[in-house]
Scaffold this motif. Structure first.
Motif, PDB file in Angstrom:
ATOM      1  N   CYS A  22       0.841  -1.199   0.000  1.00 35.19           N
ATOM      2  CA  CYS A  22       0.000   0.000   0.000  1.00 35.19           C
ATOM      3  C   CYS A  22       0.877   1.249   0.000  1.00 35.19           C
ATOM      4  O   CYS A  22       0.661   2.174  -0.761  1.00 35.19           O
ATOM      5  N   ALA A  24       1.223   3.694   1.960  1.00 33.92           N
ATOM      6  CA  ALA A  24       0.705   4.970   2.439  1.00 33.92           C
ATOM      7  C   ALA A  24       1.632   5.508   3.517  1.00 33.92           C
ATOM      8  O   ALA A  24       2.147   4.742   4.333  1.00 33.92           O
ATOM      9  N   CYS A  33       3.008   2.156   5.104  1.00 38.29           N
ATOM     10  CA  CYS A  33       2.138   0.990   5.184  1.00 38.29           C
ATOM     11  C   CYS A  33       2.691  -0.149   4.319  1.00 38.29           C
ATOM     12  O   CYS A  33       2.954   0.024   3.143  1.00 38.29           O
ATOM     13  N   HIS A  39      -6.149  -2.591   0.966  1.00 37.97           N
ATOM     14  CA  HIS A  39      -6.546  -3.363   2.138  1.00 37.97           C
ATOM     15  C   HIS A  39      -7.652  -2.668   2.929  1.00 37.97           C
ATOM     16  O   HIS A  39      -7.859  -1.469   2.802  1.00 37.97           O
ATOM     17  N   HIS A  43      -3.880   1.304   8.276  1.00 37.27           N
ATOM     18  CA  HIS A  43      -2.558   1.101   7.684  1.00 37.27           C
ATOM     19  C   HIS A  43      -1.628   0.546   8.765  1.00 37.27           C
ATOM     20  O   HIS A  43      -1.727   0.920   9.938  1.00 37.27           O
TER      21      HIS A  43
END
Ligand SMILES: [Zn+2]
Length: 63
Positions: A22, A24, A33, A39, A43
């Motif tokens: 991800c 993030a 993340c 997902h 996170h």
């Protein structure tokens, strides 16, 4: 060598995305993340922010 550090950060970002994370950011606090893209739930950074070697995950923060 600030320029080199910036390039390393960009390379790490691309590597993370290419690896299927991800990725993030928890900005302004540290954390990236490492759950799969798209997902559910919070996170989680599985590599940074762990308080001990037995911790499964480190930082977590809401989407
Ligand atoms: Zn995430």
């Amino acid at each position: 060598m600030k320029g080199q550090q910036r390039r390393d950060e960009l390379a790490a970002l691309e590597a993370g995305r290419a690896a299927g994370y991800c990725w993030a950011t928890r900005s302004p606090e540290p954390g990236l993340c490492t759950r799969p893209p798209g997902h559910d739930g919070a996170h989680v950074d599985y590599y940074n922010g762990r308080k001990g070697p037995t911790d499964i995950a480190g930082y977590s923060w809401p989407q």
